[in-house]
Design a protein around this motif. Structure first.
Motif, PDB file in Angstrom:
ATOM      1  N   HIS A  29      53.800  23.966  10.009  1.00 14.78           N
ATOM      2  CA  HIS A  29      53.293  23.065  11.010  1.00 14.78           C
ATOM      3  C   HIS A  29      54.283  22.839  12.422  1.00 14.78           C
ATOM      4  O   HIS A  29      54.041  22.112  13.243  1.00 14.78           O
ATOM      5  CB  HIS A  29      52.834  21.765  10.436  1.00 14.78           C
ATOM      6  CG  HIS A  29      51.774  21.785   9.699  1.00 14.78           C
ATOM      7  ND1 HIS A  29      51.710  21.731   8.329  1.00 14.78           N
ATOM      8  CD2 HIS A  29      50.198  21.733  10.059  1.00 14.78           C
ATOM      9  CE1 HIS A  29      50.719  21.899   7.771  1.00 14.78           C
ATOM     10  NE2 HIS A  29      49.675  21.795   8.638  1.00 14.78           N
ATOM     11  N   SER A  30      55.292  23.726  12.227  1.00 14.59           N
ATOM     12  CA  SER A  30      56.380  23.524  13.173  1.00 14.59           C
ATOM     13  C   SER A  30      55.678  24.550  14.308  1.00 14.59           C
ATOM     14  O   SER A  30      54.989  25.322  14.281  1.00 14.59           O
ATOM     15  CB  SER A  30      57.816  24.178  12.802  1.00 14.59           C
ATOM     16  OG  SER A  30      57.507  25.723  12.534  1.00 14.59           O
ATOM     17  N   GLU A  31      56.394  24.453  15.724  1.00 12.95           N
ATOM     18  CA  GLU A  31      56.293  25.235  16.698  1.00 12.95           C
ATOM     19  C   GLU A  31      56.492  26.923  16.590  1.00 12.95           C
ATOM     20  O   GLU A  31      55.738  27.604  16.732  1.00 12.95           O
ATOM     21  CB  GLU A  31      56.873  24.693  18.137  1.00 12.95           C
ATOM     22  CG  GLU A  31      56.033  23.697  18.712  1.00 12.95           C
ATOM     23  CD  GLU A  31      57.021  23.150  19.576  1.00 12.95           C
ATOM     24  OE1 GLU A  31      57.654  23.927  20.438  1.00 12.95           O
ATOM     25  OE2 GLU A  31      56.874  21.873  19.971  1.00 12.95           O
ATOM     26  N   THR A  32      57.751  27.038  15.778  1.00 10.15           N
ATOM     27  CA  THR A  32      58.115  28.310  15.655  1.00 10.15           C
ATOM     28  C   THR A  32      57.735  28.854  14.427  1.00 10.15           C
ATOM     29  O   THR A  32      57.801  30.087  14.139  1.00 10.15           O
ATOM     30  CB  THR A  32      59.617  28.381  15.725  1.00 10.15           C
ATOM     31  OG1 THR A  32      60.323  27.418  14.555  1.00 10.15           O
ATOM     32  CG2 THR A  32      60.098  27.801  16.968  1.00 10.15           C
ATOM     33  N   LYS A  33      57.350  28.098  13.313  1.00 10.07           N
ATOM     34  CA  LYS A  33      57.050  28.403  11.952  1.00 10.07           C
ATOM     35  C   LYS A  33      58.367  29.200  11.275  1.00 10.07           C
ATOM     36  O   LYS A  33      58.005  30.349  10.567  1.00 10.07           O
ATOM     37  CB  LYS A  33      55.829  29.395  11.891  1.00 10.07           C
ATOM     38  CG  LYS A  33      54.616  28.607  12.141  1.00 10.07           C
ATOM     39  CD  LYS A  33      53.499  29.289  11.872  1.00 10.07           C
ATOM     40  CE  LYS A  33      52.175  28.381  12.259  1.00 10.07           C
ATOM     41  NZ  LYS A  33      50.830  28.657  11.428  1.00 10.07           N
TER      42      LYS A  33
END
Ligand SMILES: Cc1cc2nc3c(=O)[nH]c(=O)nc-3n(C[C@H](O)[C@H](O)[C@H](O)COP(=O)(O)OP(=O)(O)OC[C@H]3O[C@@H](n4cnc5c(N)ncnc54)[C@H](O)[C@@H]3O)c2cc1C
Lengths: 188, 420
Positions: free
Chosen positions: A25-29
């Protein structure tokens, strides 16, 4: 409908599910960027410090954004638990303004632009599956505005990230109706 | 076959959603004297101070009526019900026939008797969208705002006013604030925090008279003898079930409209739900009015299933509150006042500002309160509602990380097997 189900007999308390959840669920994965640049990490690091995720942020603690959480009794019992995506979700019934809703496919989702962070859902959910996300907020003029935070079953994946990451198959992705008949084969 | 719902709020929504799970076809008519699309009154304080947008007030997506085949009759007041003819009469004279009727008329603000000259002035109440609009306009150049009642509604109003840059003085009959949701300790913590933000409290007190000039409020007289300057008076001492439309009928009314475990009233095909209904409470089994959102929704849901012919027995409602004042969240469940013979477990950490209190009676939890440490407290709802014996893990209940692993395995096995 399929949900993630924890098998406590197999859980080794490694918290990899939390890591996988955060990264997914992070921006960068990307795990390195998620942790080192986005400043994410799991709950333990801040909850030992303060019960308020905003205070944790202000003190430079990592952002508490895991949607599943390993619960542990300190005496050998642990398992990871997240939203059960209930058929009759107590959180949705308690939500003040309809921010939480039942999606067409049965998932319980949050309208992140509408949530006012009143924590009626935290009060209502018997599983403790909803936490507070202090990095977003929709209430103007409120010093510490936050929104709810919960499992969305990883919409970009066929099998949720926590299930894939679990090294001991202590999280399984299973039809709800099959849970009651599920038998653990390799218990510790 | 036609379902008619009087009231268009939380309980009515619960009923619509349940009816549609069982019956996709028959007509649902919803009547409300408020003109708005279904909205939540629990946000009018934040709306008052423009902290939330109008969109955030709406309780369901804008296509809700259409998608659910609901005919909304909004801005239209029901004035009476004829149970013989099975008709609801509207103020404009129209009669609406029903086969199944749900009374979900909610509450109305209670105005305490004994305030001299109250009828001569304009005072405010705070339970509706319109109230927020009116109050916002009225306080624009007000200096002295007095709020009567330190319950949830009164303090939320004060909170909204604070965010508008207005200060308010609160007068409360009880000797604590939020007496329905907080014990003395939690109440004191919240009160101190609100005082720091500029709110002034007069507890153990009430207003006995208002002074005005040509109908314009000037001062309020307190029971204690003081007189406070006032331009605006908001009365928020609580809500009472709004039973007017069935007042002189055979329907059973105690505090609210009395319902059985199927949410039926004593009149055939007539159901009641939400703030107007007096239904079973889960700990005691006694019928009570519990005017909160989760109960209104659950009442409506069970009524809806039963109205549509799927029998569902209401297990009982648990009183619970989630509040936030001055950045301090509090969640509480069940009893606030320790019942007779109960044991009280408390934890207070002044450094982290954490307070927890648990009430245990006959080995079961009957009340729980958490200040600031609110993560994952829902397990207490589970323990209270299931009436589980907590003796074997009592020493862990107040721990930071208390959670399901501390329960006996037997309980967890049951928990996983339950339908949810
Ligand atoms: C300011 C405020 C803050 C609140 N905050 C919270 C909170 O934080 N948490 C919580 O759990 N609860 C809160 N509540 C309580 C909660 O809003 C109520 O429990 C809930 O709205 C009850 O829903 P209901 O459907 O029973 O009735 P209501 O919401 O009261 O709606 C009843 C509707 O019926 C209409 N009606 C009544 N009579 C007639 C008639 N004769 N003809 C036509 N229409 C009629 C009314 O106008 C109204 O629209 C708050 C309430 C207020 C006022």
């Amino acid at each position: 409908m399929k949900v993630v189900f924890p098998i406590e007999e197999r859980c080794i308390d490694c918290h990899l599910c939390e890591v996988a959840c955060i990264v997914e669920h992070s921006e960068t994965k990307d795990p390195i960027l998620a942790y080192m640049v986005e400043g994410l990490s799991f709950n333990e690091e801040w909850s030992a410090f303060t019960p308020d995720p905003h205070e944790a942020l202000e003190a430079g603690k990592p952002k508490p954004l895991n949607r599943t959480r390993v619960r542990n009794n300190g005496a050998g019992v642990s398992f990871s638990m997240m939203c059960r995506h209930c058929e009759e979700p107590k959180c949705v019934e308690a939500c003040k303004n309809g921010s939480l809703y039942i999606a067409e496919d049965g998932r319980i989702l949050l309208n992140e632009d509408k949530c006012v962070g009143c924590w009626m859902c935290i009060m209502a959910c018997p599983w403790g599956a909803i936490s507070r996300n202090p990095t977003r907020g929709n209430v103007k003029g409120l010093e510490r505005t936050a929104i709810s935070h919960k499992c969305d079953l990883c919409p970009d994946r066929e099998i949720p990230a926590c299930v894939m990451a679990c090294p001991t198959e202590a999280l399984i992705y299973i039809e709800k109706e099959e849970i009651k008949n599920y038998e653990v084969r390799f218990s510790r | 076959m036609r379902y008619v719902l009087v009231g268009n709020s939380i309980a009515a929504t619960g009923a619509i959603e349940a009816i549609r799970r069982v019956d996709k076809d028959n007509e649902i008519v919803v009547i409300s004297d408020e003109p708005h699309f279904v909205y939540t009154r629990a946000l009018i304080h934040e709306y008052l101070a423009s902290m939330v947008t109008e969109d955030m007030m709406y309780y369901r997506p804008r296509d809700f009526y259409e998608k659910n085949g609901v005919t909304p009759l909004l801005g239209r007041k029901a004035v009476s019900v004829d149970f013989e003819k099975k008709e609801v009469k509207l103020e404009d004279g129209e009669e609406i026939k029903y086969d199944k009727l749900l009374l979900a008329t909610g509450g109305k603000p209670f105005i305490p008797p004994g305030i001299e000259d109250l009828a001569k002035i304009r005072y405010f109440t705070f339970t509706k969208w319109k109230d927020a609009d009116e109050l916002r306009e009225a306080v624009a150049d007000a200096e002295n705002i007095v709020v009567l009642g330190a319950g949830l509604i009164g303090l939320q109003c004060v909170d909204g006013l604070l965010h508008m840059g207005k200060r308010a003085t609160v007068v409360e009959l009880a000797d604590t604030i939020l007496p329905m949701a907080l014990d003395r300790k939690a109440s004191d913590i919240i009160k101190d925090a609100l005082e720091k933000e500029g709110v002034k409290f007069y507890l153990n007190n009430t207003i006995t008279k208002v002074y005005h000039r040509n109908g314009e409020l000037k001062e309020v007289q307190l029971k204690s003898g003081e007189r406070l300057p006032a331009d605006i008076l908001v009365i928020a001492v609580g809500v009472r079930p709004r039973t007017d439309i069935v007042m002189d009928t055979k329907i059973e009314i105690d505090r609210g409209i009395v319902v059985n475990e199927l949410m039926e009233t004593n009149i055939p095909d007539v159901y009641a739900a939400g703030d107007v209904a007096q239904g079973k409470e889960i700990i005691t089994g006694i019928k009570m009015v519990i005017p909160i959102i989760p109960v209104a929704y659950a009442h409506g849901k069970y009524a809806g299933f039963n109205m549509a012919g799927e029998e569902r027995v209401f297990p009982g409602a648990l009183s619970m509150n989630s509040l936030q004042f001055a950045n301090i969240p509090v969640i509480s469940y069940g009893f606030i006042k320790p019942p007779e013979g109960s044991e009280e477990l408390t934890y207070f950490d002044p450094d982290r500002l954490i307070y927890k209190r648990i009430l245990i009676q006959n080995d079961r939890i009957v009340g729980a309160l958490f200040l600031r440490a609110v993560d994952r407290v829902g397990i207490f709802r589970y323990l209270i509602e299931r009436k589980l014996d907590v003796t074997s893990f009592k020493e862990h209940l107040l721990k930071d990380d208390f959670d399901y692993p501390y329960l006996p395995k037997k309980y967890r096995l049951e928990m996983w097997r339950e339908p949810y």
